[in-house]
Write a protein that holds these residues in place. Structure first.
Motif, PDB file in Angstrom:
ATOM      1  N   MET A  53      12.643 -12.614  11.960  1.00 12.13           N
ATOM      2  CA  MET A  53      11.373 -13.129  12.464  1.00 12.13           C
ATOM      3  C   MET A  53      11.424 -14.641  12.682  1.00 12.13           C
ATOM      4  O   MET A  53      11.002 -15.157  13.727  1.00 12.13           O
ATOM      5  CB  MET A  53      10.251 -12.778  11.480  1.00 12.13           C
ATOM      6  N   LEU A  54      11.970 -15.375  11.704  1.00 16.68           N
ATOM      7  CA  LEU A  54      12.085 -16.829  11.835  1.00 16.68           C
ATOM      8  C   LEU A  54      12.989 -17.200  13.013  1.00 16.68           C
ATOM      9  O   LEU A  54      12.730 -18.180  13.728  1.00 16.68           O
ATOM     10  CB  LEU A  54      12.636 -17.426  10.539  1.00 16.68           C
ATOM     11  N   THR A  55      14.047 -16.426  13.215  1.00 14.66           N
ATOM     12  CA  THR A  55      14.976 -16.687  14.319  1.00 14.66           C
ATOM     13  C   THR A  55      14.304 -16.471  15.664  1.00 14.66           C
ATOM     14  O   THR A  55      14.446 -17.281  16.587  1.00 14.66           O
ATOM     15  CB  THR A  55      16.209 -15.778  14.194  1.00 14.66           C
ATOM     16  N   VAL A  56      13.559 -15.373  15.785  1.00 11.54           N
ATOM     17  CA  VAL A  56      12.849 -15.082  17.034  1.00 11.54           C
ATOM     18  C   VAL A  56      11.843 -16.186  17.354  1.00 11.54           C
ATOM     19  O   VAL A  56      11.729 -16.642  18.502  1.00 11.54           O
ATOM     20  CB  VAL A  56      12.147 -13.712  16.942  1.00 11.54           C
ATOM     21  N   LEU A  57      11.114 -16.637  16.351  1.00  8.68           N
ATOM     22  CA  LEU A  57      10.120 -17.692  16.564  1.00  8.68           C
ATOM     23  C   LEU A  57      10.785 -19.000  16.995  1.00  8.68           C
ATOM     24  O   LEU A  57      10.293 -19.708  17.886  1.00  8.68           O
ATOM     25  CB  LEU A  57       9.294 -17.913  15.292  1.00  8.68           C
ATOM     26  N   ALA A  58      11.920 -19.331  16.364  1.00  7.77           N
ATOM     27  CA  ALA A  58      12.636 -20.562  16.719  1.00  7.77           C
ATOM     28  C   ALA A  58      13.183 -20.479  18.144  1.00  7.77           C
ATOM     29  O   ALA A  58      13.098 -21.443  18.918  1.00  7.77           O
ATOM     30  CB  ALA A  58      13.771 -20.811  15.726  1.00  7.77           C
ATOM     31  N   LEU A  59      13.746 -19.331  18.499  1.00  7.72           N
ATOM     32  CA  LEU A  59      14.272 -19.159  19.852  1.00  7.72           C
ATOM     33  C   LEU A  59      13.155 -19.191  20.884  1.00  7.72           C
ATOM     34  O   LEU A  59      13.319 -19.746  21.981  1.00  7.72           O
ATOM     35  CB  LEU A  59      15.034 -17.833  19.949  1.00  7.72           C
ATOM     36  N   ASP A 156      17.289 -13.255  26.008  1.00  7.21           N
ATOM     37  CA  ASP A 156      18.076 -12.045  25.749  1.00  7.21           C
ATOM     38  C   ASP A 156      18.267 -11.834  24.244  1.00  7.21           C
ATOM     39  O   ASP A 156      18.185 -10.702  23.739  1.00  7.21           O
ATOM     40  CB  ASP A 156      19.440 -12.133  26.429  1.00  7.21           C
ATOM     41  N   LEU A 157      18.523 -12.933  23.517  1.00  9.62           N
ATOM     42  CA  LEU A 157      18.699 -12.829  22.065  1.00  9.62           C
ATOM     43  C   LEU A 157      17.392 -12.417  21.384  1.00  9.62           C
ATOM     44  O   LEU A 157      17.406 -11.634  20.430  1.00  9.62           O
ATOM     45  CB  LEU A 157      19.175 -14.175  21.505  1.00  9.62           C
ATOM     46  N   ILE A 158      16.282 -12.934  21.866  1.00 13.09           N
ATOM     47  CA  ILE A 158      14.981 -12.563  21.305  1.00 13.09           C
ATOM     48  C   ILE A 158      14.756 -11.064  21.454  1.00 13.09           C
ATOM     49  O   ILE A 158      14.335 -10.379  20.515  1.00 13.09           O
ATOM     50  CB  ILE A 158      13.850 -13.345  21.997  1.00 13.09           C
ATOM     51  N   ALA A 159      15.042 -10.542  22.655  1.00 14.30           N
ATOM     52  CA  ALA A 159      14.868  -9.110  22.897  1.00 14.30           C
ATOM     53  C   ALA A 159      15.802  -8.293  22.013  1.00 14.30           C
ATOM     54  O   ALA A 159      15.414  -7.245  21.474  1.00 14.30           O
ATOM     55  CB  ALA A 159      15.126  -8.808  24.373  1.00 14.30           C
ATOM     56  N   ARG A 160      17.023  -8.779  21.834  1.00 12.61           N
ATOM     57  CA  ARG A 160      18.013  -8.055  21.032  1.00 12.61           C
ATOM     58  C   ARG A 160      17.603  -8.007  19.565  1.00 12.61           C
ATOM     59  O   ARG A 160      17.620  -6.938  18.944  1.00 12.61           O
ATOM     60  CB  ARG A 160      19.371  -8.734  21.177  1.00 12.61           C
ATOM     61  N   VAL A 161      17.234  -9.158  18.993  1.00 12.24           N
ATOM     62  CA  VAL A 161      16.846  -9.206  17.585  1.00 12.24           C
ATOM     63  C   VAL A 161      15.561  -8.415  17.362  1.00 12.24           C
ATOM     64  O   VAL A 161      15.424  -7.688  16.370  1.00 12.24           O
ATOM     65  CB  VAL A 161      16.678 -10.671  17.126  1.00 12.24           C
ATOM     66  N   SER A 162      14.606  -8.547  18.267  1.00 13.99           N
ATOM     67  CA  SER A 162      13.345  -7.822  18.130  1.00 13.99           C
ATOM     68  C   SER A 162      13.571  -6.319  18.152  1.00 13.99           C
ATOM     69  O   SER A 162      12.940  -5.568  17.393  1.00 13.99           O
ATOM     70  CB  SER A 162      12.386  -8.223  19.262  1.00 13.99           C
ATOM     71  N   MET A 169       7.595  -8.433  20.250  1.00 11.05           N
ATOM     72  CA  MET A 169       7.987  -9.584  21.063  1.00 11.05           C
ATOM     73  C   MET A 169       6.854 -10.604  21.096  1.00 11.05           C
ATOM     74  O   MET A 169       5.675 -10.229  21.110  1.00 11.05           O
ATOM     75  CB  MET A 169       8.314  -9.128  22.483  1.00 11.05           C
ATOM     76  N   PRO A 170       7.191 -11.903  21.105  1.00 14.79           N
ATOM     77  CA  PRO A 170       6.145 -12.930  21.174  1.00 14.79           C
ATOM     78  C   PRO A 170       5.238 -12.723  22.383  1.00 14.79           C
ATOM     79  O   PRO A 170       5.708 -12.517  23.497  1.00 14.79           O
ATOM     80  CB  PRO A 170       6.952 -14.233  21.298  1.00 14.79           C
ATOM     81  N   ASP A 171       3.951 -12.762  22.147  1.00 14.90           N
ATOM     82  CA  ASP A 171       2.971 -12.527  23.212  1.00 14.90           C
ATOM     83  C   ASP A 171       2.818 -13.770  24.081  1.00 14.90           C
ATOM     84  O   ASP A 171       2.847 -14.900  23.592  1.00 14.90           O
ATOM     85  CB  ASP A 171       1.627 -12.153  22.588  1.00 14.90           C
ATOM     86  N   LYS A 172       2.686 -13.567  25.396  1.00 11.54           N
ATOM     87  CA  LYS A 172       2.534 -14.679  26.338  1.00 11.54           C
ATOM     88  C   LYS A 172       1.353 -14.401  27.263  1.00 11.54           C
ATOM     89  O   LYS A 172       1.061 -13.239  27.578  1.00 11.54           O
ATOM     90  CB  LYS A 172       3.813 -14.837  27.196  1.00 11.54           C
ATOM     91  N   PRO A 173       0.658 -15.440  27.715  1.00 11.14           N
ATOM     92  CA  PRO A 173      -0.399 -15.234  28.712  1.00 11.14           C
ATOM     93  C   PRO A 173       0.179 -14.606  29.980  1.00 11.14           C
ATOM     94  O   PRO A 173       1.351 -14.812  30.303  1.00 11.14           O
ATOM     95  CB  PRO A 173      -0.913 -16.661  28.978  1.00 11.14           C
ATOM     96  N   ASP A 174      -0.640 -13.854  30.672  1.00 14.43           N
ATOM     97  CA  ASP A 174      -0.172 -13.152  31.871  1.00 14.43           C
ATOM     98  C   ASP A 174       0.391 -14.094  32.921  1.00 14.43           C
ATOM     99  O   ASP A 174       1.327 -13.745  33.646  1.00 14.43           O
ATOM    100  CB  ASP A 174      -1.316 -12.336  32.475  1.00 14.43           C
TER     101      ASP A 174
END
Length: 217
Positions: A53-59, A156-162, A169-174
């Motif tokens: 989780m910490l890695t995904v947030l940092a990336l 790509d790393l975020i998707a892989r770790v998640s 996955m981190p939420d983003k505005p549309d």
């Protein structure tokens, strides 16, 4: 026997025995705690998920900074076009320090460490350019391409770790379409590179190669 423990020497001996027993119990308890921790795989899984989780947030933070950087146009000093400044700070990758990346698995852990190395290599490469040269030694184009490619790899790393740790996955505005924006930038970079290569190839006398076959006309 009981008379012995009523003497001064006996009292000291009894105290030493009690202290040694307490120490032995303490050591045993400590070892038992470590054994329980070792035999409890849930604890390791919890640590791995927390690190993921910490890695995904940092990336994700790094992707956002890179996305902003590639859209940040420099402002030049009217009196000296060599001097310029960006409006935003350079992207900084802030992964957890002293992390045991093996918790994420050998392959994923190594990918994270390689990514950190790639970030450092780009920063060093940009610093090595001679900004006093014509067109600032291609600094701006290389900076845009470098950060765009790093951001794409980080996504790509975020998707892989998640996916591996069942994280959301981190939420983003549309309207904040990072992937589309980065893909467009990389396509523009590749098109510009192809045009430059073609221009050099078609420039008279640019090929420093002796023809193998003489011209027939």
């Amino acid at each position: 026997m009981t008379d012995f423990f009523s003497t001064t020497q006996g009292i000291m001996t009894l105290g030493a025995l009690i202290g040694a027993g307490s120490f032995a119990l303490g050591v045993t308890s400590h070892k038992a705690g470590n054994l329980v921790k070792f035999l409890n795989p849930g604890h390791k899984q919890k640590d791995a998920r927390s690190l993921a989780m910490l890695t995904v947030l940092a990336l994700d933070d790094y992707v956002g900074a890179c996305y902003a950087a590639v859209h940040d146009r420099p402002e030049f000093n009217p009196a000296d076009q060599v001097e310029f400044a960006f409006h935003l700070p350079e992207p900084v990758l802030s992964l957890p320090k002293d992390a045991n990346w093996q918790l994420l698995g050998a392959d994923t852990g190594e990918e994270i460490m390689w990514f950190s190395n790639r970030v450092a290599n780009l920063e060093n490469a940009l610093e090595s350019l001679d900004l006093s040269k014509i067109d600032h030694d291609g600094f701006f184009e290389r900076r845009v391409e470098g950060y765009a490619r790093l951001a794409a790899r980080a996504m790509d790393l975020i998707a892989r770790v998640s996916d591996e740790f069942d994280l959301t996955m981190p939420d983003k505005p549309d309207f904040y379409r990072q992937a589309e924006g980065l893909s467009r930038i990389l396509r523009d970079v590749e098109s510009a590179t192809a045009r430059k290569t073609e221009a050099v190839r078609n420039k008279p006398g640019s090929a420093n190669v002796t023809p193998l076959f003489p011209r027939t006309s």
